[in-house]
Design a protein around this motif. Sequence first.
Motif, mmCIF file in Angstrom:
data_model
loop_
_atom_site.group_PDB
_atom_site.id
_atom_site.type_symbol
_atom_site.label_atom_id
_atom_site.label_comp_id
_atom_site.label_asym_id
_atom_site.label_seq_id
_atom_site.Cartn_x
_atom_site.Cartn_y
_atom_site.Cartn_z
ATOM 1 N N LEU A 31 17.698 27.238 35.944
ATOM 2 C CA LEU A 31 17.155 27.175 34.587
ATOM 3 C C LEU A 31 16.105 26.092 34.430
ATOM 4 C CD1 LEU A 31 20.489 27.395 32.590
ATOM 5 C CD2 LEU A 31 18.835 29.210 32.945
ATOM 6 N N ILE A 32 15.194 26.357 33.530
ATOM 7 C CA ILE A 32 14.278 25.325 33.067
ATOM 8 C C ILE A 32 14.988 24.684 31.885
ATOM 9 C CG2 ILE A 32 12.070 24.875 31.959
ATOM 10 C CD1 ILE A 32 11.008 27.331 33.552
ATOM 11 N N THR A 33 15.277 23.409 32.011
ATOM 12 C CA THR A 33 15.979 22.700 30.947
ATOM 13 C C THR A 33 15.073 21.627 30.353
ATOM 14 O OG1 THR A 33 16.955 21.111 32.488
ATOM 15 C CG2 THR A 33 18.240 23.091 31.996
ATOM 16 N N PHE A 34 15.470 21.157 29.195
ATOM 17 C CA PHE A 34 14.704 20.140 28.495
ATOM 18 C C PHE A 34 15.615 18.968 28.168
ATOM 19 C CE2 PHE A 34 12.881 24.303 27.552
ATOM 20 C CZ PHE A 34 11.568 24.111 27.971
ATOM 21 N N SER A 35 14.998 17.811 27.947
ATOM 22 C CA SER A 35 15.767 16.632 27.526
ATOM 23 C C SER A 35 15.426 16.334 26.076
ATOM 24 C CB SER A 35 15.444 15.427 28.411
ATOM 25 O OG SER A 35 14.140 14.962 28.136
ATOM 26 N N LYS A 36 16.306 15.635 25.403
ATOM 27 C CA LYS A 36 16.118 15.376 23.978
ATOM 28 C C LYS A 36 14.917 14.478 23.697
ATOM 29 C CE LYS A 36 19.312 11.485 23.696
ATOM 30 N NZ LYS A 36 20.504 10.971 23.027
ATOM 31 N N ASN A 37 14.457 13.736 24.694
ATOM 32 C CA ASN A 37 13.331 12.824 24.485
ATOM 33 C C ASN A 37 11.972 13.431 24.826
ATOM 34 O OD1 ASN A 37 15.096 10.759 23.655
ATOM 35 N ND2 ASN A 37 15.522 10.254 25.795
ATOM 36 N N GLN A 38 11.944 14.658 25.317
ATOM 37 C CA GLN A 38 10.675 15.305 25.638
ATOM 38 C C GLN A 38 9.889 15.587 24.362
ATOM 39 O OE1 GLN A 38 12.236 18.435 28.463
ATOM 40 N NE2 GLN A 38 10.073 18.408 29.054
ATOM 41 N N SER A 39 8.573 15.555 24.474
ATOM 42 C CA SER A 39 7.746 15.869 23.308
ATOM 43 C C SER A 39 7.697 17.385 23.111
ATOM 44 C CB SER A 39 6.330 15.327 23.495
ATOM 45 O OG SER A 39 5.635 16.101 24.457
ATOM 46 N N LEU A 40 7.535 17.802 21.872
ATOM 47 C CA LEU A 40 7.424 19.234 21.586
ATOM 48 C C LEU A 40 6.174 19.815 22.231
ATOM 49 C CD1 LEU A 40 8.644 19.642 17.915
ATOM 50 C CD2 LEU A 40 9.778 20.307 20.011
ATOM 51 N N GLY A 55 14.976 27.355 25.888
ATOM 52 C CA GLY A 55 15.811 26.867 26.967
ATOM 53 C C GLY A 55 16.815 25.851 26.487
ATOM 54 N N PRO A 56 17.811 25.584 27.311
ATOM 55 C CA PRO A 56 18.844 24.620 26.954
ATOM 56 C C PRO A 56 18.334 23.183 27.026
ATOM 57 C CG PRO A 56 19.310 25.619 29.093
ATOM 58 C CD PRO A 56 18.071 26.253 28.572
ATOM 59 N N VAL A 57 18.922 22.353 26.176
ATOM 60 C CA VAL A 57 18.637 20.920 26.185
ATOM 61 C C VAL A 57 19.894 20.240 26.729
ATOM 62 C CG1 VAL A 57 17.981 18.914 24.811
ATOM 63 C CG2 VAL A 57 17.164 21.190 24.157
ATOM 64 N N SER A 69 13.771 26.495 21.058
ATOM 65 C CA SER A 69 13.179 27.832 21.181
ATOM 66 C C SER A 69 11.749 27.835 20.665
ATOM 67 C CB SER A 69 14.005 28.842 20.385
ATOM 68 O OG SER A 69 13.883 28.581 19.005
ATOM 69 N N GLU A 70 11.074 28.944 20.914
ATOM 70 C CA GLU A 70 9.730 29.126 20.365
ATOM 71 C C GLU A 70 9.762 28.972 18.850
ATOM 72 O OE1 GLU A 70 7.630 32.473 23.198
ATOM 73 O OE2 GLU A 70 9.147 33.126 21.758
ATOM 74 N N GLY A 71 10.790 29.544 18.237
ATOM 75 C CA GLY A 71 10.913 29.471 16.783
ATOM 76 C C GLY A 71 10.995 28.047 16.280
ATOM 77 N N ASP A 72 11.724 27.186 16.997
ATOM 78 C CA ASP A 72 11.814 25.776 16.615
ATOM 79 C C ASP A 72 10.445 25.106 16.703
ATOM 80 O OD1 ASP A 72 14.623 25.981 16.325
ATOM 81 O OD2 ASP A 72 14.906 25.592 18.471
ATOM 82 N N CYS A 73 9.695 25.432 17.741
ATOM 83 C CA CYS A 73 8.351 24.858 17.918
ATOM 84 C C CYS A 73 7.391 25.376 16.847
ATOM 85 C CB CYS A 73 7.820 25.182 19.319
ATOM 86 S SG CYS A 73 8.792 24.433 20.649
ATOM 87 N N VAL A 87 -0.499 17.929 14.436
ATOM 88 C CA VAL A 87 0.749 18.109 15.169
ATOM 89 C C VAL A 87 1.072 16.773 15.824
ATOM 90 C CG1 VAL A 87 1.883 19.329 17.045
ATOM 91 C CG2 VAL A 87 0.303 20.543 15.539
ATOM 92 N N ASP A 88 2.188 16.224 15.461
ATOM 93 C CA ASP A 88 2.594 14.893 15.902
ATOM 94 C C ASP A 88 3.054 14.934 17.348
ATOM 95 O OD1 ASP A 88 3.423 12.293 16.098
ATOM 96 O OD2 ASP A 88 5.032 12.461 14.616
ATOM 97 N N LYS A 89 2.355 14.197 18.207
ATOM 98 C CA LYS A 89 2.717 14.162 19.626
ATOM 99 C C LYS A 89 3.999 13.376 19.862
ATOM 100 C CE LYS A 89 -1.915 14.793 21.398
ATOM 101 N NZ LYS A 89 -2.967 14.306 22.247
ATOM 102 N N ASP A 90 4.415 12.580 18.873
ATOM 103 C CA ASP A 90 5.628 11.787 19.021
ATOM 104 C C ASP A 90 6.875 12.550 18.617
ATOM 105 O OD1 ASP A 90 4.197 9.588 19.942
ATOM 106 O OD2 ASP A 90 3.824 8.855 17.915
ATOM 107 N N ASN A 91 6.712 13.781 18.121
ATOM 108 C CA ASN A 91 7.889 14.578 17.779
ATOM 109 C C ASN A 91 8.615 14.969 19.053
ATOM 110 O OD1 ASN A 91 8.397 14.708 15.086
ATOM 111 N ND2 ASN A 91 7.062 16.439 14.717
ATOM 112 N N THR A 92 9.908 14.813 19.026
ATOM 113 C CA THR A 92 10.705 15.081 20.218
ATOM 114 C C THR A 92 11.582 16.321 20.031
ATOM 115 O OG1 THR A 92 12.487 13.658 19.438
ATOM 116 C CG2 THR A 92 10.800 12.631 20.836
ATOM 117 N N VAL A 93 12.100 16.770 21.141
ATOM 118 C CA VAL A 93 13.004 17.919 21.150
ATOM 119 C C VAL A 93 14.203 17.645 20.252
ATOM 120 C CG1 VAL A 93 14.592 19.210 22.636
ATOM 121 C CG2 VAL A 93 12.287 18.678 23.438
ATOM 122 N N GLU A 94 14.705 16.426 20.275
ATOM 123 C CA GLU A 94 15.894 16.078 19.502
ATOM 124 C C GLU A 94 15.718 16.385 18.015
ATOM 125 O OE1 GLU A 94 19.099 12.464 19.454
ATOM 126 O OE2 GLU A 94 16.991 11.918 19.697
#
Length: 155
Positions: A31-40, A55-57, A69-73, A87-94
Amino acid sequence: MGIKSFQGKRTAVLKKETEPILVSDYMTKNLITFSKNQSLEDVIATLVANRISGGPVVNENNELIGIISEGDCIKHISESRYYNLPVDKDNTVERAMATEVETIDGNMNIFDAANQFLKSKRRRFPILENGKLIGQISQKDILKAALKMKGNSWK
């Protein structure tokens, strides 16, 4: 005088029991996974580059903490535009991820999983083992399983 059978001796037809087809047989394991600190922005680039819809975080212990998900983005992009903000580059996955995630068991029958997709309106389900993410099943994986099956083996 009776009619003689030319078919030869008839033997009892043994019904072959089919093994249940399990979610674990068709789930995606790499899987391609993401971390909570990654930028959107990074997530969006990854989704587009890999042609996936989410993908899962996970945390550093590979424990599931959410789904992005795409919808969240798109929601984030839409809200930025609504308030006329860049679009704020500092927004994170979390900030954008869904934290209430439905999972299913890897030992579930593929048909039960298909029914679960219909009930929940989800596009993917993570699969956990001992609290760790081991795979994910998507609606497309269910369709792939159905294509490999013969019509008379559907139970």
